[in-house]
Motif scaffolding. Structure first.
Motif, PDB file in Angstrom:
ATOM      1  N   SER A 199       0.837  -1.215   0.000  1.00 32.74           N
ATOM      2  CA  SER A 199       0.000   0.000   0.000  1.00 32.74           C
ATOM      3  C   SER A 199       0.861   1.250   0.000  1.00 32.74           C
ATOM      4  CB  SER A 199      -0.915   0.023   1.225  1.00 32.74           C
ATOM      5  OG  SER A 199      -1.818  -1.044   1.166  1.00 32.74           O
TER       6      SER A 199
ATOM      7  N   ASP B  91      -6.114  -1.026  -4.562  1.00 33.64           N
ATOM      8  CA  ASP B  91      -5.474  -1.635  -3.391  1.00 33.64           C
ATOM      9  C   ASP B  91      -6.441  -2.612  -2.717  1.00 33.64           C
ATOM     10  OD1 ASP B  91      -3.985  -2.279  -1.194  1.00 33.64           O
ATOM     11  OD2 ASP B  91      -3.592  -0.214  -0.561  1.00 33.64           O
ATOM     12  N   GLU B  92      -6.260  -3.878  -2.982  1.00 36.89           N
ATOM     13  CA  GLU B  92      -7.118  -4.953  -2.471  1.00 36.89           C
ATOM     14  C   GLU B  92      -8.600  -4.647  -2.676  1.00 36.89           C
ATOM     15  OE1 GLU B  92      -5.969  -6.996   0.941  1.00 36.89           O
ATOM     16  OE2 GLU B  92      -3.949  -6.167   1.011  1.00 36.89           O
TER      17      GLU B  92
HETATM   18 MG    MG Z   1      -2.088  -2.760   2.233  1.00 39.30          MG
END
Ligand code: MG
Ligand code: ADP
Ligand code: SF4
Length: 349
Positions: A55, A187-188
């Protein structure tokens, strides 16, 4: 073929990026020399255990990091040849959304639950395109329809809590994609969703890419997502990219012991969920004081003496596939001839 700055196909290039945080406990070295490039229309996946710097790497691109406590201490981020680490906050705000957009795991925290989703989609359009509200509403309606929300005109007036988890992700994607950015960083984006919805969101990304040619960076814990949508993969460990290659190379010819461990430990969309996963024994190192040598050494069953002393450098496995592991570095053979070990270790430093 590895794409370089000279290639017109490269849209984003991150080079030797170092990011740290100042905390009460000291300096956290979250990203420690990450390099990669992203081609036009390409999808790059970033995988790795929690806390390895995925991240922070992604957020560093448009500097969505806490201003006071974070620092990009070294390295460069070039987008269409322009150096982003030198941009002012105002210039970055212009870039975010219109050129490079981010999508996060949880829409409820990433978006504003007190403003209608129509206003939130339109806000970006008006900021970047300087057009009338009526025209912005038209674009917002079209985008909401495109991401698969039926009756978009009516739904523009609603708030986040009136949508299911999957629908909220679609809305976040609509907001991110409405100004037709060249790069989407997700991000995910599917981690909190159930499997069927995950698959639908992946299909949505693929459809958007096909339609607009957008380049995508996707951070995921799911190898099924990687297999389904990525062209290339960066495997991260303790703030570094330890292996990088095409999806096929990484899946069928993994070289780094950590990549091999990850393949055995990560869930996949396309395999039987009842099959046991094998976790990698041990825990990642402390990023307040990263190890002197290979950060994986304490967990690696192949660790050699050199691994504890010197950090492995990227070695090419084949065109477009590289690994940072002493097992693949031709110099480790030399180092391990006992009579010349000392001299060469010094030379390597
Ligand atoms: Mg992360
Ligand atoms: N705002 C912050 N302040 C201090 N440390 C942070 C901050 N954000 C991330 N970190 C640390 O940086 C490292 C990398 O985090 P992150 O990039 O979020 O990992 P992940 O790979 O799970 O996305 C972790 O050790 C994390 O604790
Ligand atoms: S460099 Fe050494 S410790 Fe690190 S992964 Fe390779 S063999 Fe294991």
């Amino acid at each position: 073929m590895v794409k370089t700055t000279n290639s017109p196909d490269v849209i984003l290039e991150v080079d030797n990026l170092h990011v740290s945080f100042t905390t009460h406990g000291g300096e956290v070295k979250a990203v420690r020399g990450v390099s990669f490039s992203l081609g036009k229309g390409e999808t790059l996946a970033i995988v790795g255990e929690s806390g390895c710097g995925k991240s922070v790497t992604a957020r560093s691109v448009t500097r969505l990091l806490p201003e006071q406590s974070s620092k990009i201490s070294q390295g460069s981020v070039r987008y269409k040849g322009r150096e982003l680490t030198e941009l002012s906050e105002k210039q970055l705000r212009e870039l975010r959304g219109s050129e490079i957009s981010m999508i996060f795991q949880d829409a409820m925290t990433a978006l504003n639950p007190t403003i209608s989703i129509g206003e939130q989609i339109m806000e970006g359009i008006i900021r970047h395109q300087k057009i009338s509200r009526a025209e912005a509403r038209k674009q917002a309606t079209e985008m909401l329809g495109l991401v698969g929300i039926s009756n978009p005109e009516m739904r523009l007036k609603q708030y986040l809590h009136e949508f299911s988890g999957g629908m909220r992700q679609r809305i976040m994607i609509a907001i991110a994609a409405v100004c037709k950015p060249s790069v989407l960083i997700a991000d995910e984006p599917t981690t909190a969703l159930d499997v069927t919805i995950q698959a639908q969101i992946i299909e949505l990304f693929k459809m958007l890419q096909k339609k607009t040619g957008v380049s995508i960076i996707i951070i995921t814990h799911d190898l099924g997502v990687v297999a389904n949508m990525a062209d290339r993969v960066n495997v991260m460990y303790a703030g570094k990219v330890v292996e990088s290659g095409t999806v096929d190379e990484l899946f069928y010819n993994p070289q780094h012991p950590y990549t091999k461990g990850l393949l055995a430990s990560m869930p996949r969309l396309d395999t039987d969920k009842s099959l046991p996963l094998t976790p990698i024994a041990g825990t990642p190192p402390d990023l307040f004081a990263p190890p002197q040598g290979c950060a994986f050494a304490a967990r690696c069953s192949y660790a050699m003496e050199v691994c504890g002393v010197y950090q492995p450098e990227q070695t090419a496995v084949s065109s477009g596939h590289s690994v940072a592991c002493w097992l693949q570095d031709p110099r480790s053979q030399v180092v391990f001839q006992p009579s010349i070990q000392r001299n060469n270790m010094t030379a390597l430093g």
